[in-house]
Design a protein around this motif. Sequence first.
Motif, PDB file in Angstrom:
ATOM      1  N   ALA A 155       0.845  -1.197   0.000  1.00 12.22           N
ATOM      2  CA  ALA A 155       0.000   0.000   0.000  1.00 12.22           C
ATOM      3  C   ALA A 155       0.886   1.255   0.000  1.00 12.22           C
ATOM      4  O   ALA A 155       1.967   1.247   0.570  1.00 12.22           O
ATOM      5  CB  ALA A 155      -0.907  -0.010   1.232  1.00 12.22           C
ATOM      6  N   PRO A 156       0.433   2.341  -0.660  1.00 12.98           N
ATOM      7  CA  PRO A 156      -0.886   2.530  -1.279  1.00 12.98           C
ATOM      8  C   PRO A 156      -0.963   2.101  -2.743  1.00 12.98           C
ATOM      9  O   PRO A 156      -1.972   2.367  -3.392  1.00 12.98           O
ATOM     10  CB  PRO A 156      -1.072   4.045  -1.156  1.00 12.98           C
ATOM     11  N   PHE A 157       0.079   1.463  -3.274  1.00 11.16           N
ATOM     12  CA  PHE A 157       0.036   1.005  -4.667  1.00 11.16           C
ATOM     13  C   PHE A 157      -0.902  -0.197  -4.811  1.00 11.16           C
ATOM     14  O   PHE A 157      -1.629  -0.316  -5.787  1.00 11.16           O
ATOM     15  CB  PHE A 157       1.445   0.631  -5.139  1.00 11.16           C
ATOM     16  N   HIS A 158      -0.855  -1.076  -3.831  1.00  9.27           N
ATOM     17  CA  HIS A 158      -1.756  -2.225  -3.774  1.00  9.27           C
ATOM     18  C   HIS A 158      -2.757  -1.990  -2.649  1.00  9.27           C
ATOM     19  O   HIS A 158      -2.363  -1.682  -1.526  1.00  9.27           O
ATOM     20  CB  HIS A 158      -0.961  -3.506  -3.504  1.00  9.27           C
ATOM     21  N   ASN A 308      -3.400   6.570 -11.754  1.00  9.04           N
ATOM     22  CA  ASN A 308      -3.084   5.313 -12.420  1.00  9.04           C
ATOM     23  C   ASN A 308      -1.905   4.683 -11.686  1.00  9.04           C
ATOM     24  O   ASN A 308      -0.883   5.338 -11.479  1.00  9.04           O
ATOM     25  CB  ASN A 308      -2.709   5.539 -13.892  1.00  9.04           C
ATOM     26  N   THR A 309      -2.059   3.447 -11.289  1.00 18.33           N
ATOM     27  CA  THR A 309      -1.064   2.781 -10.460  1.00 18.33           C
ATOM     28  C   THR A 309      -0.647   1.461 -11.093  1.00 18.33           C
ATOM     29  O   THR A 309      -1.484   0.740 -11.643  1.00 18.33           O
ATOM     30  CB  THR A 309      -1.626   2.501  -9.046  1.00 18.33           C
ATOM     31  N   VAL A 310       0.631   1.157 -10.997  1.00 17.72           N
ATOM     32  CA  VAL A 310       1.129  -0.141 -11.447  1.00 17.72           C
ATOM     33  C   VAL A 310       2.216  -0.585 -10.481  1.00 17.72           C
ATOM     34  O   VAL A 310       2.980   0.233  -9.962  1.00 17.72           O
ATOM     35  CB  VAL A 310       1.679  -0.077 -12.896  1.00 17.72           C
ATOM     36  N   TRP A 311       2.246  -1.871 -10.169  1.00 21.09           N
ATOM     37  CA  TRP A 311       3.301  -2.402  -9.310  1.00 21.09           C
ATOM     38  C   TRP A 311       3.700  -3.798  -9.776  1.00 21.09           C
ATOM     39  O   TRP A 311       2.942  -4.510 -10.438  1.00 21.09           O
ATOM     40  CB  TRP A 311       2.879  -2.408  -7.837  1.00 21.09           C
ATOM     41  N   ILE A 325      11.920  -8.320  -4.644  1.00 18.74           N
ATOM     42  CA  ILE A 325      11.882  -6.866  -4.820  1.00 18.74           C
ATOM     43  C   ILE A 325      10.465  -6.457  -5.199  1.00 18.74           C
ATOM     44  O   ILE A 325       9.773  -7.150  -5.959  1.00 18.74           O
ATOM     45  CB  ILE A 325      12.892  -6.398  -5.897  1.00 18.74           C
ATOM     46  N   PHE A 326      10.032  -5.336  -4.635  1.00 26.48           N
ATOM     47  CA  PHE A 326       8.746  -4.725  -4.971  1.00 26.48           C
ATOM     48  C   PHE A 326       9.019  -3.357  -5.589  1.00 26.48           C
ATOM     49  O   PHE A 326       9.847  -2.587  -5.083  1.00 26.48           O
ATOM     50  CB  PHE A 326       7.878  -4.560  -3.716  1.00 26.48           C
ATOM     51  N   MET A 327       8.301  -3.041  -6.679  1.00 32.54           N
ATOM     52  CA  MET A 327       8.411  -1.739  -7.331  1.00 32.54           C
ATOM     53  C   MET A 327       7.018  -1.235  -7.657  1.00 32.54           C
ATOM     54  O   MET A 327       6.199  -1.985  -8.205  1.00 32.54           O
ATOM     55  CB  MET A 327       9.251  -1.838  -8.608  1.00 32.54           C
ATOM     56  N   GLY A 328       6.741   0.016  -7.289  1.00 34.41           N
ATOM     57  CA  GLY A 328       5.426   0.587  -7.550  1.00 34.41           C
ATOM     58  C   GLY A 328       5.525   2.007  -8.069  1.00 34.41           C
ATOM     59  O   GLY A 328       6.449   2.753  -7.715  1.00 34.41           O
ATOM     60  N   TRP A 359       6.460   6.960  -6.263  1.00 32.63           N
ATOM     61  CA  TRP A 359       7.083   5.691  -6.648  1.00 32.63           C
ATOM     62  C   TRP A 359       7.845   5.098  -5.475  1.00 32.63           C
ATOM     63  O   TRP A 359       8.208   5.789  -4.528  1.00 32.63           O
ATOM     64  CB  TRP A 359       7.973   5.811  -7.885  1.00 32.63           C
ATOM     65  N   ARG A 360       8.036   3.778  -5.556  1.00 35.84           N
ATOM     66  CA  ARG A 360       8.712   3.054  -4.485  1.00 35.84           C
ATOM     67  C   ARG A 360       9.518   1.903  -5.070  1.00 35.84           C
ATOM     68  O   ARG A 360       9.084   1.236  -6.022  1.00 35.84           O
ATOM     69  CB  ARG A 360       7.701   2.490  -3.488  1.00 35.84           C
TER      70      ARG A 360
END
Length: 403
Positions: A155-158, A308-311, A325-328, A359-360
């Motif tokens: 969160a907050p991407f997911h 608009n969000t993508v991860w 690894i997580f990228m958002g 971004w993260r």
Amino acid sequence: MKKRLVFLVLLVSLVRLEAQEGFHFGFHGFVNPHYYADSRSVVGGREDMMLFYPKPIVRDSLGRDINDGWQANMLAITARINLTIHGPEIWGAQSRAFIEGDFTGATNATINNLRLRHAYLALEWDKHKLLMGQYWYAMVVHEIMPMTNPLNMGAPFHPYARQPQIRYSFFPSPNWELMAVAQWQLDNTSQGLLNNVIQNSTLFARHSLLPEMNAQLRYRHKNLLIGAAANLKSIQPIVNTAGTASPQKTYQSFSYSFFASYKLNQVTVKVQTLLNNNLYEGCSLGGYLMYQDVGGGNIVDFRDWHFNTVWLDIERTHGHWRPGIFMGYAKHIMDEGPVLAIYGPATVFGRGYDLSYLWRIQPRLTYTTQKGLSFTGEAEYTYAGYNEPVGNLRLSLSAVYAF
């Protein structure tokens, strides 16, 4: 002593019920101490253990940024216990129930209190499944949830929330699933004007009469899952309980999601893209603007503001080790800038209205003993696109002992 006797009586009753009625019980859970340190103050929840993004630059009388500077904390509030009940066949369906709690509390004020996470019953036929109770918010696709360890889980991407709901699934073939969900609010609530004050409350959704509706289509084949979801939320943004007259106009918002996961040998890949339109209740981004007339009595208009969000989340298992690894990335659809810069004065509700983008990047490494005990180290860097962009580095160490 009395609490121990009550617990013992409960266990004996469950054993007798299992033996006499064909019920089977399973107790599980984990303990999860978590240490984390941030390079600046953040927007978050539960003592900021659930991190959304860094706070903007705010300067004191000497010109120093009051939100800059390291701080650290350690919590074990995500300790969890659950009970699974497998029951007898009912109406030709397999019956089961699930109850789970943790100690994160419903709000910051109730941290360390036992909180209900899940509580549902399920009836499963060959081609149909009915679930009733508290379960994952429909825009949270549990099967593709990021594999990060902190409380925010991407969160907050997911999105990340649970809601009381009725969920029906139809399986026309072994590979396809059609799902419809009607859900209500409890811990995660909408924003609106309650007695002329911006607050979070279930009343805004309750006064709209309509539950939040969600429809999904999913396809599964071996280690592949792909799907799409559409979500409709209806709220009445102004509620007065003090006898003052208020407009009873409702506001509807639509959000959409496309998602997939795939496992190849020891590598798992998960991805999701969302149109976040007022997914505030789901610990995500987006919201709405409400315009009223000069006297503040009538609602003139609502305006959506979206992200608009993508991860992407990738993890590999190699013996005792699991690197990942997580990228958002989230982008405000209006290229001109944050909401307030576009529309001017209005009542603003939601999360991230002062951001142009977010971004993260979050690498992690987990070591597991394969006997219930694991350790995870993560570095989480989140960059927020305010008028003066800022970044936050979170370093975290955690252990999980699952039973």
